[in-house]
Design a protein around this motif. Structure first.
Motif, PDB file in Angstrom:
ATOM      1  N   ASP A  67     -17.103  78.236  57.112  1.00 45.42           N
ATOM      2  CA  ASP A  67     -18.140  78.869  56.318  1.00 45.42           C
ATOM      3  C   ASP A  67     -18.757  77.860  55.339  1.00 45.42           C
ATOM      4  O   ASP A  67     -19.980  77.715  55.248  1.00 45.42           O
ATOM      5  CB  ASP A  67     -17.493  80.054  55.569  1.00 45.42           C
ATOM      6  N   ALA A  68     -17.887  77.132  54.646  1.00 50.66           N
ATOM      7  CA  ALA A  68     -18.368  76.153  53.652  1.00 50.66           C
ATOM      8  C   ALA A  68     -19.105  75.004  54.343  1.00 50.66           C
ATOM      9  O   ALA A  68     -20.145  74.557  53.865  1.00 50.66           O
ATOM     10  CB  ALA A  68     -17.192  75.619  52.841  1.00 50.66           C
ATOM     11  N   TRP A  69     -18.564  74.542  55.477  1.00 51.24           N
ATOM     12  CA  TRP A  69     -19.211  73.411  56.163  1.00 51.24           C
ATOM     13  C   TRP A  69     -20.606  73.787  56.644  1.00 51.24           C
ATOM     14  O   TRP A  69     -21.506  72.965  56.667  1.00 51.24           O
ATOM     15  CB  TRP A  69     -18.385  72.959  57.377  1.00 51.24           C
ATOM     16  N   MET A  70     -20.764  75.046  57.100  1.00 48.76           N
ATOM     17  CA  MET A  70     -22.048  75.457  57.702  1.00 48.76           C
ATOM     18  C   MET A  70     -23.144  75.692  56.678  1.00 48.76           C
ATOM     19  O   MET A  70     -24.321  75.704  57.017  1.00 48.76           O
ATOM     20  CB  MET A  70     -21.856  76.749  58.519  1.00 48.76           C
ATOM     21  N   LYS A  71     -22.762  75.934  55.429  1.00 54.03           N
ATOM     22  CA  LYS A  71     -23.763  76.287  54.398  1.00 54.03           C
ATOM     23  C   LYS A  71     -24.730  75.125  54.163  1.00 54.03           C
ATOM     24  O   LYS A  71     -24.303  73.986  54.026  1.00 54.03           O
ATOM     25  CB  LYS A  71     -23.038  76.590  53.078  1.00 54.03           C
ATOM     26  N   PRO A  72     -26.036  75.430  54.088  1.00 56.88           N
ATOM     27  CA  PRO A  72     -26.988  74.377  53.721  1.00 56.88           C
ATOM     28  C   PRO A  72     -26.619  73.812  52.342  1.00 56.88           C
ATOM     29  O   PRO A  72     -26.179  74.562  51.466  1.00 56.88           O
ATOM     30  CB  PRO A  72     -28.325  75.118  53.675  1.00 56.88           C
ATOM     31  N   LYS A  73     -26.772  72.499  52.176  1.00 52.88           N
ATOM     32  CA  LYS A  73     -26.356  71.866  50.891  1.00 52.88           C
ATOM     33  C   LYS A  73     -27.599  71.495  50.079  1.00 52.88           C
ATOM     34  O   LYS A  73     -28.437  70.719  50.534  1.00 52.88           O
ATOM     35  CB  LYS A  73     -25.566  70.579  51.143  1.00 52.88           C
ATOM     36  N   GLU A  74     -27.644  72.061  48.871  1.00 50.03           N
ATOM     37  CA  GLU A  74     -28.753  71.675  47.991  1.00 50.03           C
ATOM     38  C   GLU A  74     -28.463  70.317  47.391  1.00 50.03           C
ATOM     39  O   GLU A  74     -27.332  70.041  46.977  1.00 50.03           O
ATOM     40  CB  GLU A  74     -28.899  72.713  46.886  1.00 50.03           C
ATOM     41  N   PRO A 115     -27.096  71.572  58.187  1.00 46.86           N
ATOM     42  CA  PRO A 115     -26.407  71.042  59.367  1.00 46.86           C
ATOM     43  C   PRO A 115     -26.766  71.872  60.586  1.00 46.86           C
ATOM     44  O   PRO A 115     -26.772  73.107  60.507  1.00 46.86           O
ATOM     45  CB  PRO A 115     -24.921  71.195  59.018  1.00 46.86           C
ATOM     46  N   GLU A 116     -27.127  71.225  61.681  1.00 47.52           N
ATOM     47  CA  GLU A 116     -27.425  71.992  62.891  1.00 47.52           C
ATOM     48  C   GLU A 116     -26.776  71.324  64.102  1.00 47.52           C
ATOM     49  O   GLU A 116     -26.639  70.099  64.151  1.00 47.52           O
ATOM     50  CB  GLU A 116     -28.940  72.116  63.103  1.00 47.52           C
ATOM     51  N   PRO A 117     -26.341  72.134  65.081  1.00 44.43           N
ATOM     52  CA  PRO A 117     -25.704  71.547  66.261  1.00 44.43           C
ATOM     53  C   PRO A 117     -26.685  70.701  67.063  1.00 44.43           C
ATOM     54  O   PRO A 117     -27.880  70.972  67.052  1.00 44.43           O
ATOM     55  CB  PRO A 117     -25.268  72.768  67.075  1.00 44.43           C
ATOM     56  N   ALA A 156     -19.137  72.975  65.353  1.00 43.23           N
ATOM     57  CA  ALA A 156     -20.505  72.629  64.931  1.00 43.23           C
ATOM     58  C   ALA A 156     -21.555  73.446  65.687  1.00 43.23           C
ATOM     59  O   ALA A 156     -22.741  73.308  65.416  1.00 43.23           O
ATOM     60  CB  ALA A 156     -20.727  71.135  65.113  1.00 43.23           C
ATOM     61  N   GLY A 157     -21.121  74.267  66.664  1.00 38.86           N
ATOM     62  CA  GLY A 157     -22.059  75.171  67.331  1.00 38.86           C
ATOM     63  C   GLY A 157     -22.722  74.611  68.573  1.00 38.86           C
ATOM     64  O   GLY A 157     -23.826  75.020  68.929  1.00 38.86           O
ATOM     65  N   ASN A 158     -22.057  73.681  69.231  1.00 40.26           N
ATOM     66  CA  ASN A 158     -22.606  73.113  70.468  1.00 40.26           C
ATOM     67  C   ASN A 158     -22.035  73.799  71.701  1.00 40.26           C
ATOM     68  O   ASN A 158     -20.971  74.425  71.654  1.00 40.26           O
ATOM     69  CB  ASN A 158     -22.230  71.630  70.569  1.00 40.26           C
ATOM     70  N   PHE A 218     -20.473  66.278  65.110  1.00 41.09           N
ATOM     71  CA  PHE A 218     -21.207  67.061  66.101  1.00 41.09           C
ATOM     72  C   PHE A 218     -22.406  67.810  65.498  1.00 41.09           C
ATOM     73  O   PHE A 218     -22.959  68.701  66.139  1.00 41.09           O
ATOM     74  CB  PHE A 218     -20.262  68.045  66.802  1.00 41.09           C
ATOM     75  N   SER A 219     -22.767  67.491  64.255  1.00 42.36           N
ATOM     76  CA  SER A 219     -23.909  68.151  63.615  1.00 42.36           C
ATOM     77  C   SER A 219     -24.982  67.136  63.251  1.00 42.36           C
ATOM     78  O   SER A 219     -24.676  66.034  62.792  1.00 42.36           O
ATOM     79  CB  SER A 219     -23.488  68.830  62.291  1.00 42.36           C
ATOM     80  N   HIS A 220     -26.219  67.550  63.433  1.00 43.39           N
ATOM     81  CA  HIS A 220     -27.334  66.771  62.889  1.00 43.39           C
ATOM     82  C   HIS A 220     -27.606  67.292  61.486  1.00 43.39           C
ATOM     83  O   HIS A 220     -27.550  68.504  61.254  1.00 43.39           O
ATOM     84  CB  HIS A 220     -28.575  66.946  63.786  1.00 43.39           C
TER      85      HIS A 220
END
Ligand code: NAD
Length: 434
Positions: free
Chosen positions: A79-86, A102-104, A131-133, A422-424
């Motif tokens: 959950d924390a890793w997926m959150k957009p970071k300001e 972060p996006e796969p 990472a959602g791939n 595995f995330s862009h």
């Protein structure tokens, strides 16, 4: 002629549905994988026994527990890793805010080696999933029993357009590499790493290369020798030395060599018994080609311990070779077996110079009680990662990204490192209208 165009197309179509981006989908998939591993535990351990004669205890701790821990850690942190970071915005861009999403990447290819045939296939796969791939996984052909269980486990639990295992030899890898993937994660030898990177370059596909090399282990005169011997014996002879981060060779300061070798001999006997050829749980060498390559080193230097071999069951006893020089054949390439050469040194600069002349190691181990000695080595030698007064353990921490540098590889993974790999990172600046 094998062709994987359709498989990749199907995975790309599934990726475009956006399902893998959903956190619930990722959590459910990780839970499914965890349950499947638990369900197939016995079968996996039996396969590891067949392929490499790994004992149940060794197989469980180094191949199963380690990936279950990786899944658990990912579930706790996803959950924390997926959150957009300001992030901050410079004052010269007025009325704006900045966010990193972060996006796969999309469809990932994972190519795995034989030495930890389950762990080194599944751990990168977890990263791709977290990472959602979507992912295609190609396990090693040299551990076919484990690869078969792995393929079955995945097939039973995931649709092929999300995760697919493709079994096969070099031709299969070559055919897969012809396709355009969005990410390639390769674990294996340095020469094959170059082949993979060349194939990836044709599609400008980003890569992580987890490669090998000769990892030095330095035993300075102020080291706690008994503890060093125990930890080095454990790290070197685990999986009969067929570990990418195993100490490849020992550099020991002259005045403590005799005492250290005597402690090392005792430690090996405590671990595996006096006559290791009678130990039913000592792992075997993976195949005849590797067995023959390894036995050719047994006449280097002078024999201090071991050297018993049995070709019929691909057994090589833990062996210590004393009075080795940098020019000996055993010092040319990564050993990747239960043979430990020992070189003596007088002062640190000698060995720092020799190590830095060679390709950058995947791992390096320092046994010394002095922070000055530790800092001198850390400050002057470049290598993937390592330990002070321990071996291998850096690889087991999800807080330490694991990987090589230079000829030992590029990129890293484990814990958040896997998610990041595995995330862009999509950087967005949002500005108010004038
Ligand atoms: P390898 O490079 O021979 O094979 C790895 C994978 O690549 C296999 O799946 C194989 O089928 C495939 N492959 C082989 N030749 C290929 C080619 N020409 N084109 C495309 N694909 C090809 O490595 P290996 O013998 O399985 O493993 C041992 C090596 O891996 C050692 O050098 C070891 O140090 C390294 N290793 C590194 C790590 C790490 O995490 N850095 C971990 C384990 C092993």
């Amino acid at each position: 002629m094998e062709n994987y165009e359709n498989l990749v197309k199907q995975q790309r179509a599934f990726f475009r549905t956006g399902k893998t981006k959903d956190i619930k989908f990722r959590v459910d998939s990780l839970n499914t994988l965890q349950n499947a591993i638990n369900k197939h535990e016995k079968e996996l351990l039996a396969a590891l026994r067949t392929d490499l004669n790994k004992s149940e205890a060794e197989g469980y701790s180094t191949e199963i527990k380690i990936v279950l821990e990786e899944i658990k850690f990912s579930l706790e942190n996803l959950d924390a890793w997926m959150k957009p970071k300001e992030v901050d915005t410079p004052t010269f861009i007025t009325g704006a805010s900045s966010v990193i999403y972060p996006e796969p990447y999309g469809v990932a290819l994972v190519i795995a080696p034989w030495n930890y045939p389950f762990q080194l296939a599944i751990a990168p796969l977890i990263g791709a999933m977290v990472a959602g791939n979507c992912a295609v996984l190609k396990p090693s052909e040299f551990t076919p029993t484990t690869s078969k269980v792995l393929a079955k486990l995945v097939k039973e639990n995931f649709p092929e357009n999300y995760i697919a295992v493709v079994e096969g030899e070099v031709e299969t890898s070559t055919a897969l590499l012809k396709e355009k993937f969005d990410y390639i994660f390769f674990t294996g030898s340095t020469p094959v790493g170059k082949v993979v990177m060349e194939a990836a370059a044709k599609h400008l596909t980003p890569v992580t290369l987890e490669l090998g090399g000769k990892s030095p282990c330095i035993v300075h005169s102020d080291a706690e020798l008994k503890s060093a011997a125990k930890r080095i014996a454990r790290g070197k002879f685990l999986n009969a030395g067929q570990t990418c981060v195993a100490p490849d060779y020992i550099l020991v300061q002259r005045q403590v060599k005799d005492q250290f070798l005597s402690e090392l001999k005792d430690a090996i006997h405590v671990l595996y018994g006096e006559d290791i050829s009678q130990n039913p749980d000592f792992p075997r060498i993976v195949n005849e080609k590797q067995f023959n390559r390894l036995t050719s080193f047994l006449n280097d230097g002078t024999l201090y311990l071991g050297s018993k071999t049995e070709s019929s069951r691909l057994f090589i006893e833990p062996t210590i070779l004393d009075q080795i020089t940098w020019a000996d054949p055993v010092m040319r390439d990564e050993i990747f077996g239960p043979i430990l050469p020992v070189i003596v040194y007088d002062e640190l600069p000698e060995i720092i110079e020799e190590i830095t002349k060679r390709p950058k190691p995947l791992a390096l181990y320092i046994f010394s009680e002095s922070t000055e000695v530790q800092d001198q080595i850390l400050g002057s030698v470049s290598f993937g990662g390592g330990c002070i007064n321990e071996t291998l353990a850096h690889l087991t921490s999800p807080f330490l990204p694991f990987g090589g540098v230079g000829e030992s590889g590029m990129g890293s993974y484990h814990g958040q490192g896997s998610f990041d790999t595995f995330s862009h990172r999509k950087s967005i600046l949002k500005r108010k209208a004038e």
